[in-house]
Design a protein around this motif. Structure first.
Motif, PDB file in Angstrom:
ATOM      1  N   PHE A  42      12.821  66.182  -7.706  1.00  0.00           N
ATOM      2  CA  PHE A  42      12.423  67.333  -6.903  1.00  0.00           C
ATOM      3  C   PHE A  42      13.340  67.469  -5.691  1.00  0.00           C
ATOM      4  CE2 PHE A  42       9.662  70.486  -5.499  1.00  0.00           C
ATOM      5  CZ  PHE A  42       9.058  70.210  -4.287  1.00  0.00           C
ATOM      6  N   LYS A 177       3.884  80.199   2.215  1.00  0.00           N
ATOM      7  CA  LYS A 177       3.557  79.368   1.047  1.00  0.00           C
ATOM      8  C   LYS A 177       3.527  77.908   1.456  1.00  0.00           C
ATOM      9  CE  LYS A 177       6.246  78.749  -2.758  1.00  0.00           C
ATOM     10  NZ  LYS A 177       6.869  79.325  -3.987  1.00  0.00           N
ATOM     11  N   ARG A 179       2.626  73.755   0.043  1.00  0.00           N
ATOM     12  CA  ARG A 179       2.622  72.894  -1.138  1.00  0.00           C
ATOM     13  C   ARG A 179       1.431  71.955  -1.075  1.00  0.00           C
ATOM     14  NH1 ARG A 179       7.066  76.027   0.008  1.00  0.00           N
ATOM     15  NH2 ARG A 179       8.621  75.880  -1.631  1.00  0.00           N
ATOM     16  N   GLU A 214       1.171  76.310  -3.782  1.00  0.00           N
ATOM     17  CA  GLU A 214       2.166  75.838  -4.752  1.00  0.00           C
ATOM     18  C   GLU A 214       1.830  74.442  -5.268  1.00  0.00           C
ATOM     19  OE1 GLU A 214       6.197  76.473  -5.640  1.00  0.00           O
ATOM     20  OE2 GLU A 214       4.864  75.456  -7.025  1.00  0.00           O
ATOM     21  N   TYR A 216       3.759  73.214  -8.103  1.00  0.00           N
ATOM     22  CA  TYR A 216       5.025  72.749  -8.699  1.00  0.00           C
ATOM     23  C   TYR A 216       4.779  71.885  -9.934  1.00  0.00           C
ATOM     24  CZ  TYR A 216      10.018  71.689  -8.784  1.00  0.00           C
ATOM     25  OH  TYR A 216      11.350  71.586  -9.161  1.00  0.00           O
ATOM     26  N   GLU A 240       0.486  78.804  -7.632  1.00  0.00           N
ATOM     27  CA  GLU A 240       1.792  78.754  -8.310  1.00  0.00           C
ATOM     28  C   GLU A 240       1.979  77.484  -9.130  1.00  0.00           C
ATOM     29  OE1 GLU A 240       4.988  79.933  -5.812  1.00  0.00           O
ATOM     30  OE2 GLU A 240       6.485  78.830  -6.951  1.00  0.00           O
ATOM     31  N   GLU A 266       9.423  80.162 -12.660  1.00  0.00           N
ATOM     32  CA  GLU A 266      10.690  79.619 -12.158  1.00  0.00           C
ATOM     33  C   GLU A 266      11.260  78.583 -13.117  1.00  0.00           C
ATOM     34  OE1 GLU A 266       8.797  77.773  -8.546  1.00  0.00           O
ATOM     35  OE2 GLU A 266      10.320  76.261  -8.940  1.00  0.00           O
ATOM     36  N   GLU A 336      10.875  85.306  -1.808  1.00  0.00           N
ATOM     37  CA  GLU A 336      10.635  83.983  -1.218  1.00  0.00           C
ATOM     38  C   GLU A 336      11.772  83.735  -0.240  1.00  0.00           C
ATOM     39  OE1 GLU A 336      10.358  80.704  -3.984  1.00  0.00           O
ATOM     40  OE2 GLU A 336       9.690  79.353  -2.400  1.00  0.00           O
ATOM     41  N   PHE A 338      13.412  80.593   2.114  1.00  0.00           N
ATOM     42  CA  PHE A 338      13.435  79.224   2.651  1.00  0.00           C
ATOM     43  C   PHE A 338      14.014  79.308   4.055  1.00  0.00           C
ATOM     44  CE2 PHE A 338      11.920  77.180  -0.924  1.00  0.00           C
ATOM     45  CZ  PHE A 338      12.632  77.474  -2.064  1.00  0.00           C
ATOM     46  N   ASN A 347      16.080  72.625  -0.995  1.00  0.00           N
ATOM     47  CA  ASN A 347      15.897  74.068  -1.251  1.00  0.00           C
ATOM     48  C   ASN A 347      16.826  74.894  -0.390  1.00  0.00           C
ATOM     49  OD1 ASN A 347      13.746  74.047  -3.115  1.00  0.00           O
ATOM     50  ND2 ASN A 347      12.393  73.378  -1.466  1.00  0.00           N
TER      51      ASN A 347
HETATM   52  O1  LIG Z   1       8.598  77.878  -5.444  1.00  0.00           O
HETATM   53  C1  LIG Z   1       9.357  77.033  -4.964  1.00  0.00           C
HETATM   54  O2  LIG Z   1      10.004  77.188  -3.900  1.00  0.00           O
HETATM   55  C2  LIG Z   1       9.534  75.760  -5.726  1.00  0.00           C
HETATM   56  O3  LIG Z   1       8.672  75.711  -6.793  1.00  0.00           O
HETATM   57  C3  LIG Z   1       9.225  74.588  -4.919  1.00  0.00           C
HETATM   58  O4  LIG Z   1       8.164  74.806  -4.111  1.00  0.00           O
HETATM   59  C4  LIG Z   1      10.505  74.244  -4.247  1.00  0.00           C
HETATM   60  O5  LIG Z   1      10.235  73.635  -3.058  1.00  0.00           O
HETATM   61  C5  LIG Z   1      11.297  73.406  -5.207  1.00  0.00           C
HETATM   62  O6  LIG Z   1      11.933  72.370  -4.558  1.00  0.00           O
END
Ligand SMILES: O=C(O)[C@H](O)[C@H](O)[C@@H](O)CO
Ligand SMILES: [Mg+2]
Length: 390
Positions: A42, A177, A179, A214, A216, A240, A266, A336, A338, A347
């Motif tokens: 990851f 979002k 996690r 999320e 994942y 998600e 994804e 989305e 980051f 990411n």
């Molecule tokens: O939706 C996303 O951004 C991804 O599924 C995870 O959250 C991302 O952090 C992958 O490293």
């Protein structure tokens, strides 16, 4: 005008990284009895760039974040020879040629990611040759600016997550979002830890802002079915990737419960792969990533199918290959995003390789009507922190 070369490079980050919390996000490996670094699958501390050059010296830039060293080999040895000598404006034919000539092994995963990297480069090339931004080749500007959702809030202490959410609110975001850090292996106590954090984030962001959740791929159907009724009162915008990507029946069953919209995609590949997700009612929000699903050629076809079923498309991750598609499609309501941070999970690594990715302002980002192609270039600002393999 013909393509004369395809240059791939793997960028391996050797700079400092901020180690995230141990269980900052559930993931598919959580189901394994294993010691050590379950999060290794990851991290994105390597990236692939793919530069497609035409006879006149124009270069289009593509990229891939999944398994860069293997994708590089697939491109160098198997796909690049199919592309060299072709006219980049025959992008649909080139796509089919790559897809059909690699069909025995390439429909998903590595193969489709390799196709995606080349296809994205070809669209950047077409934009540069036509002197138009890519979104103007896809249907043009459908939005004054693109709404984004703040995508981080990795699982941490309640206090740390609330502090981060408060900072994001001050940054003008209105969608967030987070996690989950706990899943089936953590039992009922883990459920309570998950719910505690969702409640704490709602206390900060309120109920007039979107909150996305999320997993994942770190939960399973049984656990997700038990969690959904407990999550309903927090009105999540979506849940998600609750199950592994191959469990399409699980997706469909969870989405059919109609408690919380289920999102995913994804880790889905190709036009037909995404059409199956849409047609089966597996997702209420489709989230392919253009640098995995088949590039812009495939993504635009998927957008048409999603629109026919009125399933909104909100691509995974930020990056220009996704932003241009979102700008050119009414059925792509937001992106989305980051936030720019020190390198952590990775990411955000693309910010250190490319220049030109827009920074969000007050929860929106903008694309330039007059900037040809995708609008990115390869940066030399952080070269000292990369080992680059040609
Ligand atoms: O939706 C996303 O951004 C991804 O599924 C995870 O959250 C991302 O952090 C992958 O490293
Ligand atoms: Mg995700």
């Amino acid at each position: 005008m013909k393509i004369k070369s395809v240059r791939t490079r793997v960028w391996n980050w050797t700079g400092p990284t901020v180690p995230p919390q141990g269980n900052f996000c559930t993931n598919a490996s959580d189901a394994l009895w294993m010691k050590g670094d379950t999060m290794s699958s990851f991290r994105f501390h390597q990236w692939l760039t793919c530069e497609v050059e035409t006879e006149d010296g124009t270069i289009g830039i593509g990229n891939a974040a999944l398994a860069p060293t293997v994708v590089k080999k697939a491109i160098d040895e198997l796909l690049a020879p199919l592309v060299i000598g072709e006219d980049p404006f025959d992008n649909a034919y080139i796509w089919e040629k790559m897809y059909r000539r690699s069909h025995a092994w390439g429909r998903k995963g590595i193969g489709m990611t390799a196709i995606s990297a080349i296809d994205i480069a070809i669209w950047d090339l077409m934009g540069k040759l036509a002197n138009k931004p890519v979104f103007k080749l896809l249907g043009g500007r459908t939005k004054e600016k693109i709404p984004v959702y703040y995508s981080k809030l990795y699982a941490d202490s309640v206090e740390a997550m609330q502090r981060e959410a408060e900072e994001a609110m001050k940054g003008g975001y209105s969608a967030f979002k987070t996690r989950f850090g706990f899943g089936p292996k953590d039992g009922m106590p883990g459920m309570r830890e998950n719910l505690k954090r969702v409640e704490a984030l709602r206390e900060v962001v309120g109920y007039d802002n979107d909150l996305m959740l999320e997993c994942y791929m770190g939960w399973n159907l049984d656990y997700a079915k038990r969690m959904l009724p407990k999550l309903a009162k927090y009105e999540p915008r979506w849940l998600e990737e609750p199950v592994i990507a191959d469990d399409v029946n699980g997706y469909r069953e969870l989405n059919a419960m109609n408690i919380v919209p289920i999102s995913g995609g994804e880790h889905e590949y190709s036009v037909i792969g995404c059409a199956d997700l849409i047609r089966s009612g597996a997702v209420s929000v489709l989230q392919y990533d253009t640098n995995r699903v088949g590039g812009i050629t495939a993504a635009q076809k998927i957008n048409a199918i999603a629109e026919a079923f009125q399933v909104p498309v909100i691509p995974h991750a930020g990056q220009m290959h996704n932003y241009h598609l979102t700008m050119a499609n009414v059925n792509c309501p937001m992106s989305e995003y980051f936030p720019v941070f020190d390198v952590e999970v990775g990411n955000e690594l693309f910010y250190y390789i490319f220049e030109g990715d827009p920074e969000a302002q007050d929860g929106f980002l903008q694309l330039d009507d007059d900037l040809p192609g995708l609008g990115i270039s390869i940066s030399d600002k952080h070269l000292k922190n990369f080992e680059i393999t040609e």
